[in-house]
Every structure is written in structure tokens, then in C-alpha cells.
Scaffold this active site. Structure first.
Site, PDB file in Angstrom:
ATOM      1  N   HIS A 140      -0.549  11.794 -27.962  1.00  0.00           N
ATOM      2  CA  HIS A 140      -0.603  10.612 -27.097  1.00  0.00           C
ATOM      3  C   HIS A 140      -2.051  10.329 -26.714  1.00  0.00           C
ATOM      4  CE1 HIS A 140      -0.804  13.977 -24.274  1.00  0.00           C
ATOM      5  NE2 HIS A 140      -1.387  13.144 -23.416  1.00  0.00           N
ATOM      6  N   ARG A 207       0.821  28.908 -20.897  1.00  0.00           N
ATOM      7  CA  ARG A 207      -0.441  28.158 -20.844  1.00  0.00           C
ATOM      8  C   ARG A 207      -0.379  27.164 -19.688  1.00  0.00           C
ATOM      9  NH1 ARG A 207      -2.612  23.289 -22.731  1.00  0.00           N
ATOM     10  NH2 ARG A 207      -4.824  23.487 -23.166  1.00  0.00           N
TER      11      ARG A 207
END
Ligand SMILES: O=C(O)CCC(=O)C(=O)O
Ligand SMILES: [Fe+2]
Length: 260
Positions: A140, A207
Site C-alpha cells: 500500500h 514484530r
């Protein structure tokens, strides 16, 4: 920078809560803030290995639901983080727009007219037993002027470079990544092109990242302001509100809707 560690640790504390607790702060269907799936999820038919928490201004309403007796620390750190990121975003925007030869008057319209639209997105990509089989965050561009991204210590962020392909942007201790978003792309008539990025998980560890999106006020009309005499405007003028709406319905095709 201490604030980076503090904000990371608050994000970690939030995502470590039991699922049932996090769901207390679920983003409402019409709402923009709170806990939930990636905003771009509706455009993809597979789920991403991702959970997010969006903040605009004070996170107190959701923080109270997450930690009824202990919400202040989260609020203080997250508000301080946004304040620091806003200062940095304004400094960077001044430098960028100056480099494009915009006048002080034009710059102050973009950067400070009636207060910016900003959001902080806390991202968590939970521990995954087989990272090769999942998508962290689908490709994106950000809608913002620019996004200041703090990725803690785990690889995953990739940017798309024309003619090269996907390139890993590894975290470096204490450093921030600045991504150009759609609004700066339009404003600079694509001299600062927006960056297509995604998250691919390689390591089987959680993460974390913190993305601060800086955009003009919702009523501001974005148009190509920075052009040398040889170029024509590539995009029509569009209000922030209208473009956000176009993007919410068309994702990566949004720019083509305002292309001249
Ligand atoms: O997690 C990352 O490194 C990127 C996050 C991102 O692109 C976003 O929140 O828009
Ligand atoms: Fe992004």
C-alpha cells in the site's frame, strides 16, 4: 531516544494483553480509533498476520477499557510520542517544501493552517510459527503527506523500487524511517513520489512498529503546488476529506481518480 523505547514498551504492553481484554477497545465499525485489523484489510481476501491500535490525540477512552486502574502511563507516553513526532514532521515538511521552492506563505498554508490531521498507528505482527506462509501487511501507500515510522528491531518492512523490485529496509537502532505519502506526491507533482511498501515476516518473533501519519487539515485542498515552468499539473485539486474518501473506496487506484 528514550521516548522511542518508552512508546515501544507501551505498545508491547498493549499487544501482550489477553485477546478478550484487547477486544474491549475494539474500533467501532464507523470509528477510526482503537484496536482492530489493518485498515486496508477490506481490499484483500486473505487476512494479514497483523493487529493494530489507532490513536488520534488522546487515547484515554480506549486506554480506560484496557487498563481500568492503570491507564495514565499509556496515555502520557503515547501523547508525548505524538507531540514529538508532530514537531519532527513539521520540521521535515518545511525542509521538503523549501527544497521545492515553495514560498514561506505557501508552506505555512500546507503545514499549519488550522491544525494538521494526524494519527498514530501501533502495529503488531505476532509470533508466527511459519512466517513464510503469511503476509504481514499487504502492499500500500500511505495517504499522508509523510509518515514517520519507528520499527523496533525485527526486519520486515520492504519498499518497492521501480526496475528493482522489493527492497528490505532493515531497522537501525534509534533510527526512524520517513515514507512519502499520497498528499506529498500530489503536492510535489510527483517530484516526491509516494512509496509502495509492505511487511513480510521472516523471523519467528513478534514484530512491532509505530507509524505516525501527518496530513493537512481535512478541509485543506491539496493540489500540485511545486512545479517548475516546464511541467503541467498531473493532478486536480482535491480536499483532504474527499481524497481520504476516494482512497477508502479504491485503495491503490485512488490517485488515478484525480489524475488530469
Ligand atoms: O510495520 C511497518 O513497518 C509498516 C507499517 C505501515 O506501513 C503502516 O502502518 O502504514
Ligand atoms: Fe504504511
Amino acid at each position: 531516544m528514550e521516548i522511542l523505547d518508552e512508546a515501544e514498551s507501551e505498545a508491547r504492553r498493549l499487544f501482550s494483553l489477553p485477546a478478550g481484554q484487547k477486544l474491549m477497545a475494539l474500533r467501532s465499525p464507523a470509528g477510526a480509533t482503537g484496536y482492530g485489523l489493518a485498515r486496508i484489510s477490506p481490499f484483500f481476501n486473505k487476512n494479514m498476520w497483523h493487529e493494530g491500535f489507532t490513536v488520534m490525540g488522546s487515547p484515554i477512552d480506549h486506554a480506560r477499557k484496557l487498563w481500568p486502574d492503570d491507564f495514565q502511563r499509556f496515555c502520557d507516553v503515547i501523547e508525548d510520542y505524538q507531540k514529538k513526532m508532530k514537531e519532527l514532521a513539521i520540521t521535515l515538511m518545511h525542509l521538503i517544501l523549501k527544497s521545492l521552492d515553495l514560498s514561506e506563505e505557501e508552506i505555512s498554508k500546507v503545514v499549519s493552517s488550522g491544525g494538521a490531521s494526524t494519527a498514530l498507528q501501533l502495529n503488531s505482527y505476532p509470533f508466527c510459527p511459519d512466517p513464510s506462509r503469511v503476509m504481514g501487511l499487504a502492499p500500500h501507500t500511505d495517504t499522508s503527506l509523510l509518515t514517520i515510522l519507528y520499527q523496533s528491531t525485527i526486519d520486515g518492512l520492504q519498499i518497492f523500487k521501480n526496475g528493482v523490485g522489493w527492497v528490505l529496509v532493515s531497522p537501525t537502532t534509534g533510527s526512524l524511517v520517513v515514507n512519502v505519502g499520497d498528499f506529498l506526491h500530489i503536492l510535489s507533482n510527483s517530484q516526491f513520489p509516494n512509496v509502495i511498501h509492505r511487511v513480510v515476516l521472516k523471523e519467528n518473533q513478534q514484530r512491532l512498529s509505530l507509524a505516525y501519519f501527518y496530513s493537512p487539515p481535512v478541509d485543506f485542498h491539496v493540489s500540485p503546488l511545486a512545479m517548475n515552468s516546464a511541467t503541467n499539473p498531473l493532478y486536480r485539486s482535491v480536499s483532504v476529506r474527499e481524497y481520504v474518501d476516494i482512497k477508502a473506496r479504491n485503495l491503490e487506484k485512488a490517485l488515478s481518480f484525480i489524475r488530469i
